[in-house]
Design a protein around this motif. Structure first.
Motif, mmCIF file in Angstrom:
data_model
loop_
_atom_site.group_PDB
_atom_site.id
_atom_site.type_symbol
_atom_site.label_atom_id
_atom_site.label_comp_id
_atom_site.label_asym_id
_atom_site.label_seq_id
_atom_site.Cartn_x
_atom_site.Cartn_y
_atom_site.Cartn_z
ATOM 1 N N SER A 145 -15.617 -14.975 0.956
ATOM 2 C CA SER A 145 -14.282 -14.819 1.545
ATOM 3 C C SER A 145 -13.392 -16.024 1.264
ATOM 4 O O SER A 145 -12.175 -15.877 1.099
ATOM 5 N N SER A 146 -13.991 -17.219 1.185
ATOM 6 C CA SER A 146 -13.185 -18.411 0.931
ATOM 7 C C SER A 146 -12.838 -18.580 -0.549
ATOM 8 O O SER A 146 -11.883 -19.262 -0.882
ATOM 9 N N GLN A 147 -13.603 -17.936 -1.437
ATOM 10 C CA GLN A 147 -13.401 -18.133 -2.869
ATOM 11 C C GLN A 147 -12.670 -16.996 -3.564
ATOM 12 O O GLN A 147 -12.138 -17.194 -4.649
ATOM 13 N N GLU A 148 -12.681 -15.806 -2.985
ATOM 14 C CA GLU A 148 -12.091 -14.650 -3.660
ATOM 15 C C GLU A 148 -11.207 -13.852 -2.709
ATOM 16 O O GLU A 148 -11.646 -13.507 -1.615
ATOM 17 N N PRO A 149 -9.990 -13.547 -3.129
ATOM 18 C CA PRO A 149 -9.157 -12.676 -2.288
ATOM 19 C C PRO A 149 -9.734 -11.254 -2.285
ATOM 20 O O PRO A 149 -10.459 -10.863 -3.206
ATOM 21 N N TRP A 150 -9.429 -10.495 -1.235
ATOM 22 C CA TRP A 150 -9.955 -9.126 -1.132
ATOM 23 C C TRP A 150 -8.819 -8.143 -1.011
ATOM 24 O O TRP A 150 -7.915 -8.306 -0.176
ATOM 25 N N THR A 151 -8.859 -7.155 -1.855
ATOM 26 C CA THR A 151 -7.941 -6.030 -1.749
ATOM 27 C C THR A 151 -8.779 -4.817 -1.388
ATOM 28 O O THR A 151 -9.639 -4.412 -2.178
ATOM 29 N N PRO A 152 -8.572 -4.260 -0.189
ATOM 30 C CA PRO A 152 -9.380 -3.098 0.196
ATOM 31 C C PRO A 152 -9.196 -1.952 -0.801
ATOM 32 O O PRO A 152 -8.111 -1.748 -1.335
ATOM 33 N N PRO A 153 -10.269 -1.189 -1.037
ATOM 34 C CA PRO A 153 -10.161 -0.041 -1.941
ATOM 35 C C PRO A 153 -9.234 1.016 -1.352
ATOM 36 O O PRO A 153 -8.933 1.003 -0.162
ATOM 37 N N ALA A 154 -8.809 1.945 -2.201
ATOM 38 C CA ALA A 154 -7.965 3.042 -1.742
ATOM 39 C C ALA A 154 -8.692 3.826 -0.657
ATOM 40 O O ALA A 154 -9.920 3.846 -0.604
ATOM 41 N N THR A 155 -7.925 4.463 0.200
ATOM 42 C CA THR A 155 -8.491 5.223 1.302
ATOM 43 C C THR A 155 -9.551 6.195 0.805
ATOM 44 O O THR A 155 -9.362 6.905 -0.169
ATOM 45 N N GLY A 156 -10.679 6.182 1.494
ATOM 46 C CA GLY A 156 -11.791 7.032 1.121
ATOM 47 C C GLY A 156 -11.769 8.367 1.852
ATOM 48 O O GLY A 156 -10.840 8.686 2.586
ATOM 49 N N LYS A 157 -12.844 9.103 1.674
ATOM 50 C CA LYS A 157 -12.956 10.430 2.271
ATOM 51 C C LYS A 157 -14.090 10.447 3.290
ATOM 52 O O LYS A 157 -15.161 9.879 3.067
ATOM 53 N N LEU A 158 -13.861 11.124 4.394
ATOM 54 C CA LEU A 158 -14.861 11.268 5.444
ATOM 55 C C LEU A 158 -16.121 11.937 4.901
ATOM 56 O O LEU A 158 -17.237 11.593 5.288
ATOM 57 N N ARG A 159 -15.954 12.877 3.993
ATOM 58 C CA ARG A 159 -17.091 13.595 3.406
ATOM 59 C C ARG A 159 -18.103 12.617 2.804
ATOM 60 O O ARG A 159 -19.312 12.791 2.960
ATOM 61 N N SER A 160 -17.625 11.584 2.123
ATOM 62 C CA SER A 160 -18.519 10.588 1.525
ATOM 63 C C SER A 160 -19.300 9.838 2.597
ATOM 64 O O SER A 160 -20.491 9.556 2.427
#
Length: 185
Positions: free
Chosen positions: A138-153
Motif C-alpha cells: 500500500s505504501s509503494q503502489e497506488p491502487w485503482t479498484p477494478p471495474a464493478t463486478g458481478k454478484l454471480r461471480s
C-alpha cells in the motif's frame, strides 16, 4: 522448532524480496525472479510443515471454550478471500489485498484454537508477515479498484469455497483433528 523458523525466514525473504530490494529483483528479470520466489516458497513450506510437525507441544495459553466455532467462521471467510483475486465479483472491487487478508484471518483463526508455542510462532509470524506485506504494498503502489463486478461471480466463489472448505475439513480429520468440536485442548 528451528526447522520451522528457518522455513518462516525463507518464506518472508522470498515474499518481501520484491518490496525491500526492488532493484535487485528487477535485475534478475521477471521470469527468473518469479522462479526464485517459487522455489524458495516451496522449500519454505516444506520446512514449515516438517518443523511444525516435529515441534513439541509447549502450552502458552488455553483456548477459550467454544472458540472453535469462531475459528470455523473465520476460516470460511479466509477460504473465500483467497479466491477473490481470481474472480470478477463485487468483493474484488472492495478489497485491495484479499489474499493477504485471507492469510491474516487464517492466522488469527488458528491462534484462537492453538495455544502451543509452535502454533504461536507459526501462525503469529505468518499473520504478521501478511500485515507487513499489505502495509508495504500500500505504501509503494497506488491502487485503482477494478471495474464493478458481478454478484454471480461472488456466488460462484461462495459455492467453490464450500467445496474447498469441506476438503480442508476432511484433511484435518485425516490428520487426526476434528475442526468442528467447538472446544479444543
Amino acid at each position: 522448532m528451528q526447522v520451522m523458523i528457518l522455513g518462516l525466514v525463507l518464506w518472508t525473504v522470498a515474499h518481501l524480496f520484491k518490496r525491500v530490494a526492488p532493484g535487485l529483483r528487477a535485475r534478475l528479470g521477471v521470469l527468473p525472479g518469479k522462479m526464485l520466489v517459487t522455489v524458495l516458497s516451496i522449500a519454505a513450506l516444506a520446512l514449515m510443515v516438517i518443523g511444525y510437525r516435529r515441534a513439541g507441544v509447549d502450552p502458552v495459553y488455553t483456548p477459550w471454550p467454544g472458540i472453535g466455532h469462531l475459528n470455523n467462521l473465520l476460516m470460511l471467510i479466509a477460504v473465500f478471500l483467497i479466491g477473490v483475486p481470481h474472480s470478477k465479483g463485487i468483493v474484488k472491487t472492495k478489497l485491495r489485498h484479499p489474499m493477504l487478508l485471507s492469510v491474516a484471518l487464517w492466522a488469527v483463526a488458528h491462534l484462537l484454537v492453538n495455544g502451543d508455542m509452535a502454533s504461536v510462532v507459526l501462525f503469529g509470524w505468518l499473520g504478521l508477515w501478511a500485515l507487513v506485506s499489505m502495509a508495504l504494498i500500500s505504501s509503494q503502489e497506488p491502487w485503482t479498484p477494478p471495474a464493478t463486478g458481478k454478484l454471480r461471480s461472488d456466488l460462484i466463489g461462495a459455492a467453490i469455497t464450500l467445496v474447498v472448505y469441506a476438503l480442508i475439513a476432511g484433511a484435518h480429520y485425516w490428520l487426526g483433528y476434528s475442526p468442528f468440536l467447538g472446544t479444543y485442548g
